[in-house]
Write a protein that holds these residues in place. Structure first.
Motif, PDB file in Angstrom:
ATOM      1  N   ASN A  57     -12.422  11.373 -53.827  1.00 37.04           N
ATOM      2  CA  ASN A  57     -11.539  12.541 -53.758  1.00 37.04           C
ATOM      3  C   ASN A  57     -10.665  12.594 -55.001  1.00 37.04           C
ATOM      4  O   ASN A  57     -10.263  11.549 -55.527  1.00 37.04           O
ATOM      5  CB  ASN A  57     -10.644  12.462 -52.517  1.00 37.04           C
ATOM      6  CG  ASN A  57     -11.441  12.459 -51.245  1.00 37.04           C
ATOM      7  OD1 ASN A  57     -12.119  13.427 -50.939  1.00 37.04           O
ATOM      8  ND2 ASN A  57     -11.375  11.369 -50.500  1.00 37.04           N
ATOM      9  N   THR A  59      -7.241  14.867 -56.522  1.00 38.01           N
ATOM     10  CA  THR A  59      -6.220  15.896 -56.384  1.00 38.01           C
ATOM     11  C   THR A  59      -5.936  16.425 -57.778  1.00 38.01           C
ATOM     12  O   THR A  59      -5.573  15.658 -58.680  1.00 38.01           O
ATOM     13  CB  THR A  59      -4.932  15.313 -55.767  1.00 38.01           C
ATOM     14  OG1 THR A  59      -5.269  14.731 -54.502  1.00 38.01           O
ATOM     15  CG2 THR A  59      -3.891  16.398 -55.572  1.00 38.01           C
ATOM     16  N   ASN A  78      -9.411  26.353 -54.828  1.00 39.17           N
ATOM     17  CA  ASN A  78      -9.922  25.554 -53.717  1.00 39.17           C
ATOM     18  C   ASN A  78     -11.178  26.174 -53.107  1.00 39.17           C
ATOM     19  O   ASN A  78     -12.081  25.464 -52.679  1.00 39.17           O
ATOM     20  CB  ASN A  78      -8.832  25.354 -52.653  1.00 39.17           C
ATOM     21  CG  ASN A  78      -7.854  24.286 -53.053  1.00 39.17           C
ATOM     22  OD1 ASN A  78      -8.240  23.195 -53.450  1.00 39.17           O
ATOM     23  ND2 ASN A  78      -6.574  24.598 -52.961  1.00 39.17           N
ATOM     24  N   LYS A 101      -9.371  18.911 -54.752  1.00 36.01           N
ATOM     25  CA  LYS A 101      -8.335  19.621 -54.011  1.00 36.01           C
ATOM     26  C   LYS A 101      -7.292  20.051 -55.036  1.00 36.01           C
ATOM     27  O   LYS A 101      -6.713  19.217 -55.737  1.00 36.01           O
ATOM     28  CB  LYS A 101      -7.691  18.711 -52.967  1.00 36.01           C
ATOM     29  CG  LYS A 101      -6.575  19.387 -52.201  1.00 36.01           C
ATOM     30  CD  LYS A 101      -5.923  18.418 -51.240  1.00 36.01           C
ATOM     31  CE  LYS A 101      -4.740  19.087 -50.579  1.00 36.01           C
ATOM     32  NZ  LYS A 101      -3.953  18.135 -49.809  1.00 36.01           N
TER      33      LYS A 101
END
Length: 142
Positions: A57, A59, A78, A101
């Motif tokens: 993941n 950010t 997004n 994200k």
């Protein structure tokens, strides 16, 4: 103790991966490859990418030029994250391409707020007062 307990922040590897992802996303957005009317014609700064320790993941901290008060640009980013992830995989070669994200980078607002506080006349008075005392100490040393 384990190595992770001694760590003060992200490892050099995580920082390097985050920087590579940041450059790739910036290049994709700069070229205008994303075909979304909410992003089209909007200049977006990618200020930082934080990658999870398992590299699955990421950010992405962004700041659209002129801000994003209604969150339109971040919602569009997004919504197009899968496309950006696919485009990024052509440039950044990793075993697993992280899920993206996008969130607004609040650090610019925070820096502006701190700057305003430091320019307050009361704070300036205190800083000038501290400088005067520092000069007194340096005169005593001589």
């Amino acid at each position: 103790m384990s190595k992770s307990q001694h760590a003060k922040g992200p490892s050099l590897r995580l920082l390097r991966v985050g920087e590579n992802v940041r450059h790739a996303i910036s290049a994709i957005l700069q070229r205008g490859d994303v075909q979304d009317p909410d992003i089209a014609g909007t200049s977006v700064t990618v200020s930082e990418v934080r990658v999870s320790p398992d590299l699955r993941n990421a950010t992405v901290f962004v700041m659209p030029l002129g801000g994003d008060p209604k969150g339109v640009v971040t919602k569009a980013l997004n919504k197009n994250a899968a496309f950006l992830r696919g485009e990024m995989s052509k440039v950044v070669h990793m075993k697993y391409m992280p899920r993206l994200k996008f969130i607004i980078d609040e650090s610019f607002d925070e820096a502006s707020h701190i700057d305003l506080l430091l320019r307050d006349p009361r704070v300036q008075r205190d800083l000038d007062h501290d400088d005067a005392h520092a000069d007194d100490w340096s005169d005593e040393e001589e």
